[in-house]
Write an enzyme that holds these catalytic residues in place. Structure first.
Site, mmCIF file in Angstrom:
data_model
loop_
_atom_site.group_PDB
_atom_site.id
_atom_site.type_symbol
_atom_site.label_atom_id
_atom_site.label_comp_id
_atom_site.label_asym_id
_atom_site.label_seq_id
_atom_site.Cartn_x
_atom_site.Cartn_y
_atom_site.Cartn_z
ATOM 1 N N LEU A 81 -6.817 -8.061 0.518
ATOM 2 C CA LEU A 81 -7.129 -9.150 1.444
ATOM 3 C C LEU A 81 -7.302 -8.633 2.866
ATOM 4 C CD1 LEU A 81 -4.487 -9.951 3.386
ATOM 5 C CD2 LEU A 81 -3.674 -10.900 1.259
ATOM 6 N N LYS A 94 -8.993 -8.214 15.614
ATOM 7 C CA LYS A 94 -10.225 -8.803 15.097
ATOM 8 C C LYS A 94 -10.109 -10.312 15.285
ATOM 9 C CE LYS A 94 -10.270 -9.456 10.485
ATOM 10 N NZ LYS A 94 -10.281 -9.105 9.049
ATOM 11 N N LYS A 105 -6.503 2.036 -3.454
ATOM 12 C CA LYS A 105 -6.274 1.335 -2.182
ATOM 13 C C LYS A 105 -6.514 2.253 -0.978
ATOM 14 C CE LYS A 105 -4.954 -1.492 0.858
ATOM 15 N NZ LYS A 105 -4.761 -2.857 1.131
ATOM 16 N N THR A 128 0.862 -1.191 0.000
ATOM 17 C CA THR A 128 0.000 0.000 0.000
ATOM 18 C C THR A 128 0.893 1.234 0.000
ATOM 19 O OG1 THR A 128 -1.694 -1.192 1.208
ATOM 20 C CG2 THR A 128 -1.811 1.206 1.289
ATOM 21 N N LEU A 151 -20.812 -2.205 9.008
ATOM 22 C CA LEU A 151 -21.686 -1.349 9.813
ATOM 23 C C LEU A 151 -21.847 -1.974 11.199
ATOM 24 C CD1 LEU A 151 -24.517 -0.171 7.356
ATOM 25 C CD2 LEU A 151 -22.601 1.159 8.249
ATOM 26 N N CYS A 169 -3.674 -1.816 9.285
ATOM 27 C CA CYS A 169 -4.012 -1.149 8.015
ATOM 28 C C CYS A 169 -4.817 0.131 8.196
ATOM 29 C CB CYS A 169 -4.758 -2.117 7.113
ATOM 30 S SG CYS A 169 -3.796 -3.583 6.754
HETATM 31 C C1 UGA Z 1 -8.430 -4.104 5.874
HETATM 32 C C2 UGA Z 1 -9.329 -4.097 4.619
HETATM 33 O O1 UGA Z 1 -10.623 -4.607 4.968
HETATM 34 C C3 UGA Z 1 -8.714 -4.949 3.507
HETATM 35 O O2 UGA Z 1 -9.522 -4.875 2.337
HETATM 36 C C4 UGA Z 1 -7.318 -4.417 3.202
HETATM 37 O O3 UGA Z 1 -6.669 -5.198 2.210
HETATM 38 C C5 UGA Z 1 -6.483 -4.456 4.465
HETATM 39 O O4 UGA Z 1 -7.131 -3.657 5.490
HETATM 40 C C6 UGA Z 1 -5.117 -3.905 4.150
HETATM 41 O O5 UGA Z 1 -5.022 -2.715 3.804
HETATM 42 O O6 UGA Z 1 -4.149 -4.658 4.141
HETATM 43 P P1 UGA Z 1 -7.967 -5.829 7.880
HETATM 44 O O7 UGA Z 1 -7.239 -4.680 8.512
HETATM 45 O O8 UGA Z 1 -7.282 -7.143 7.790
HETATM 46 O O9 UGA Z 1 -8.373 -5.436 6.356
HETATM 47 O O10 UGA Z 1 -9.329 -6.089 8.677
HETATM 48 P P2 UGA Z 1 -10.830 -5.605 8.571
HETATM 49 O O11 UGA Z 1 -11.693 -6.798 8.516
HETATM 50 O O12 UGA Z 1 -11.023 -4.587 7.547
HETATM 51 O O13 UGA Z 1 -11.038 -4.909 10.008
HETATM 52 C C7 UGA Z 1 -10.324 -3.741 10.389
HETATM 53 C C8 UGA Z 1 -10.828 -3.254 11.728
HETATM 54 O O14 UGA Z 1 -12.160 -2.731 11.610
HETATM 55 C C9 UGA Z 1 -10.901 -4.324 12.827
HETATM 56 O O15 UGA Z 1 -10.412 -3.780 14.035
HETATM 57 C C10 UGA Z 1 -12.382 -4.633 12.936
HETATM 58 O O16 UGA Z 1 -12.755 -5.065 14.223
HETATM 59 C C11 UGA Z 1 -12.983 -3.255 12.626
HETATM 60 N N1 UGA Z 1 -14.377 -3.335 12.141
HETATM 61 C C12 UGA Z 1 -14.656 -3.934 10.942
HETATM 62 C C13 UGA Z 1 -15.399 -2.751 12.882
HETATM 63 O O17 UGA Z 1 -15.169 -2.174 13.981
HETATM 64 N N2 UGA Z 1 -16.671 -2.793 12.393
HETATM 65 C C14 UGA Z 1 -16.977 -3.381 11.205
HETATM 66 O O18 UGA Z 1 -18.171 -3.380 10.817
HETATM 67 C C15 UGA Z 1 -15.937 -3.969 10.467
#
Ligand code: UGA
Length: 434
Positions: free
Chosen positions: A155, A322, A206, A123, A252, A262
């Site tokens: 991902l 997560k 990105k 990124t 949401l 990230c």
């Molecule tokens: C995120 C993006 O979703 C990916 O598409 C991207 O490739 C990646 O960053 C990156 O840049 O490498 P990631 O950080 O692995 O992925 O995890 P997510 O599932 O996006 O969650 C990020 C954070 O948001 C977590 O702390 C999760 O608990 C939080 N979250 C997610 C919420 O608080 N609420 C939600 O509804 C969804």
């Protein structure tokens, strides 16, 4: 295709394994000899469902190799991916020194008459591709024949393998037909929609995508604050908003905020990039502010209930940012544990996968590590759910209540069912729902 990937971190290793799985010959490069030895011995440095099998299978099939030699890998590959870290600097801007170093390394090993596609998968800020191309040109002595392409990775940790094997889209940013054709060939077996753009647009996609997802989370968290003030239920509001196909229910989920390696970094970077370009993206500062208030408001609720935290025994379920990962970097769960420790609470923690790394990085020093969720809850005056691991939702409430000193639950991820928890006599507090 013959591919090499420089950098065997999350993105590099999972991409390498998936490229090998669909039939390409892949060499993963890393400058850390220990890590390469570990991978060669079949040990995977990260926990990611499905990854270990994929690596073992493709190493045995000789489709996936590991080395510390960039020279050898570049020599044997038609396409060279760069997947090294782009960490944040104190002011939020991106540290591009690893990318620059790899560009120089590639430059000195590129041989005349050997066409190579150089792909940036890390990124990076918009216009990095131009700089990578300039650097390679400057450090190469023999007039190397190459093109630079941007191919951002989307991902998610915890579901990286399925995300890579079945992506929503593949973004290829390039200005050479030959390079784009090589990239299309690599991705053909994945049968996913491909969007071809110029390099700058691909790079921007990105940061814009991650910032939009974080914006969605902060939006629902701000709505959760209004739900708390008005007696509405954020889960129902999210369902109602999300049923509109233009909006969608994903991302949401209200909670104590987003974390990980990230979102916090990429939003700060996008703010710095927009400032640099003279078009400040102030909306994203509000996204950051709302995210920070979620944890503060959560702690305020705990203080409100327990009054003084000093010497109170508090159990915390979850350390990872997560579920389904062992990644504890920039985890809000870790921050919560540290906040409680700073206030003098006696904190007992359990996480299914995150305790080893939290200990290794000394993130929760002073906390007591338990062997199970119920052991962590033993004698506790309050239980905090900080990460939404499925096994926490399957808790036996009766036993939990027996083990705890007082039946207080603060659910920072809206994981448990309020009606069920209350029916067992718990005082249950969550985010944005009464
Ligand atoms: C995120 C993006 O979703 C990916 O598409 C991207 O490739 C990646 O960053 C990156 O840049 O490498 P990631 O950080 O692995 O992925 O995890 P997510 O599932 O996006 O969650 C990020 C954070 O948001 C977590 O702390 C999760 O608990 C939080 N979250 C997610 C919420 O608080 N609420 C939600 O509804 C969804």
């Amino acid at each position: 295709m013959k591919i090499c990937i420089i950098g065997s971190g999350y993105v590099g290793l999972v991409s390498g394994a998936c490229f090998a799985e669909v039939g390409h010959d892949v060499i993963c490069v890393d400058n850390n000899q220990g890590k390469v030895d570990m991978l060669k011995a079949g040990k995977i440095p990260i926990y990611e469902p499905g990854l270990e099998d994929l690596v073992h299978r493709n190493v045995s099939a000789k489709k996936l190799q590991f080395t510390t030699s960039t020279e050898d890998a570049v020599d044997k590959s038609e396409v060279v991916f760069i997947a090294v870290p782009t960490p944040p600097q104190p002011d939020g801007s991106v540290d591009l020194s690893y990318i620059e170093k790899v560009a120089r390394e590639i430059a000195v090993v590129l041989k005349p008459g050997q066409y190579r596609v150089i792909v940036d998968k890390s990124t990076v800020p918009v216009r990095t591709g131009e700089k990578v191309a300039d650097t390679i040109r400057r450090y190469n002595k023999g007039g190397a024949d190459f093109d630079v392409v941007s191919n951002p990775e989307f991902l998610r940790e915890g579901c990286a393998v399925p995300d890579l094997m079945k992506p929503d889209r593949i973004v290829i940013g390039g200005n050479s037909e030959r390079a784009i054709a090589a990239m299309q060939k690599i991705y053909e077996p994945f049968m996913a929609p491909v969007l071809v753009t110029d390099i700058n647009s691909a790079e921007l996609i990105k940061h814009a995508a991650n910032s939009f997802l974080a914006l969605k989370i902060s939006y629902i968290n701000a709505v959760a604050q209004i739900c708390e003030a008005s007696g509405a239920d954020v889960e129902k509001v999210a369902d109602g908003i999300g049923m509109d196909r233009r909006i969608g229910r994903n991302f949401l989920n209200a909670g104590i905020g987003y974390g990980g390696s990230c979102f916090p970094k990429d939003i700060a970077a996008f703010i710095a990039i927009s400032d640099d370009l003279g078009v400040p993206f102030t909306l994203l500062k509000e996204v950051q502010r709302i995210n920070a208030t979620q944890r503060e408001r959560f702690l305020a609720k705990i203080r409100e209930a327990l009054w003084v935290l000093k010497e109170k025994k508090i159990a915390v379920w979850g350390l990872t940012f997560k579920p389904d990962t062992d990644d504890v970097r920039s985890s809000v769960a870790v921050d919560v544990v540290r906040d409680l420790l700073a206030e003098g609470a006696i904190v007992t923690v359990y996480d299914p996968k995150g305790m080893e790394k939290a200990t290794e990085y000394k993130l929760v020093e002073g906390a007591i590590l338990a062997n199970s969720p119920l052991e962590a809850a033993e004698g506790a005056e309050a239980l905090i759910v900080a990460t939404e691991w499925k096994e926490f939702a399957a808790v036996n409430f009766e036993e939990l209540k027996e083990r705890m000193h007082t039946p207080l639950i603060f659910d920072g991820r809206n994981l448990l069912d309020p009606v069920i928890a209350r029916s067992f006599g718990f005082t249950y507090t969550s985010i944005g729902r009464a």
